[in-house]
Design a protein around this motif. Structure first.
Motif, PDB file in Angstrom:
ATOM      1  N   THR A   1       0.852  -1.178   0.000  1.00 20.57           N
ATOM      2  CA  THR A   1       0.000   0.000   0.000  1.00 20.57           C
ATOM      3  C   THR A   1       0.893   1.234   0.000  1.00 20.57           C
ATOM      4  O   THR A   1       2.111   1.128   0.069  1.00 20.57           O
ATOM      5  CB  THR A   1      -0.916   0.016   1.243  1.00 20.57           C
TER       6      THR A   1
ATOM      7  N   SER B   1       0.308   5.433  -8.729  1.00 21.15           N
ATOM      8  CA  SER B   1      -1.146   5.642  -8.703  1.00 21.15           C
ATOM      9  C   SER B   1      -1.624   6.344  -9.968  1.00 21.15           C
ATOM     10  O   SER B   1      -2.655   5.981 -10.539  1.00 21.15           O
ATOM     11  CB  SER B   1      -1.530   6.469  -7.473  1.00 21.15           C
TER      12      SER B   1
ATOM     13  N   GLU C   1      -5.469  -3.648  -2.917  1.00 16.35           N
ATOM     14  CA  GLU C   1      -4.178  -3.607  -2.243  1.00 16.35           C
ATOM     15  C   GLU C   1      -4.314  -4.240  -0.864  1.00 16.35           C
ATOM     16  O   GLU C   1      -5.282  -3.989  -0.160  1.00 16.35           O
ATOM     17  CB  GLU C   1      -3.696  -2.166  -2.057  1.00 16.35           C
TER      18      GLU C   1
ATOM     19  N   ARG D   1       2.296  -3.020 -11.559  1.00 14.25           N
ATOM     20  CA  ARG D   1       0.880  -2.612 -11.582  1.00 14.25           C
ATOM     21  C   ARG D   1       0.589  -1.753 -12.802  1.00 14.25           C
ATOM     22  O   ARG D   1      -0.418  -1.925 -13.483  1.00 14.25           O
ATOM     23  CB  ARG D   1       0.538  -1.793 -10.336  1.00 14.25           C
TER      24      ARG D   1
END
Length: 156
Positions: free
Chosen positions: A10, A17, A37, A134
């Motif tokens: 996290t 992001s 997450e 990600r």
């Protein structure tokens, strides 16, 4: 059906992001991309790595829907082309279950949890930071969905 990226870790840097968010918002409404997450197990002196990975696996399992196809990201997994990923996505879409792509923490994924997966996929032969994976995966999924929808692909 929805696509999930379930990842250990996290509080990612802003660029992670932003990169993930950019591709997630481009996904079609009928095939949303969602990030799950889970907290990484705190690294402690003398704590066995296997115990930390097992704790992270418990968190990942509990974050996933009861029924979903589990795809582990693993450097020893099957390497897919963009076209191959699009074909797999189409097959999974036809089967109807949600699809969860699983990204481990700093030590990887618990071996028993990896064995539970429906498939193992390799993102790259390079060693990549888990946060960057990600973003790369979100972009790859967006591109694969674009191919499924008939968008021209410059590599063909």
């Amino acid at each position: 059906m929805k696509l999930l990226i379930a990842a250990v870790g996290t509080r990612m840097p802003d660029w992670v992001s932003a990169g993930y968010g950019e591709f997630a918002k481009r996904m079609p409404r009928e095939l949303p991309l969602e990030l799950l997450e889970v907290k990484a197990e705190p690294r402690a002196e003398g704590k066995p790595v296997a115990a930390m990975m097992a704790a992270e696996a418990v968190r990942l399992r509990s974050a996933l829907p009861a029924r979903c196809r589990r795809i582990v990201l693993d450097e020893r997994g099957t390497e897919l082309t963009t076209r191959g990923l699009a074909e797999r996505l189409q097959r999974w879409l036809n089967e109807g279950d949600d699809v969860a792509f699983l990204i481990g923490g700093p030590d990887g994924l618990d071996p028993a949890f990896r064995q539970e997966a429906d498939e193992r996929v390799r993102i790259s032969g390079l060693t990549l930071p888990h946060a960057l994976v990600r973003v790369i995966l979100a972009e790859a999924l967006y591109r694969a969905v674009s191919l499924m929808r008939g968008h021209p692909y410059h590599r063909e």
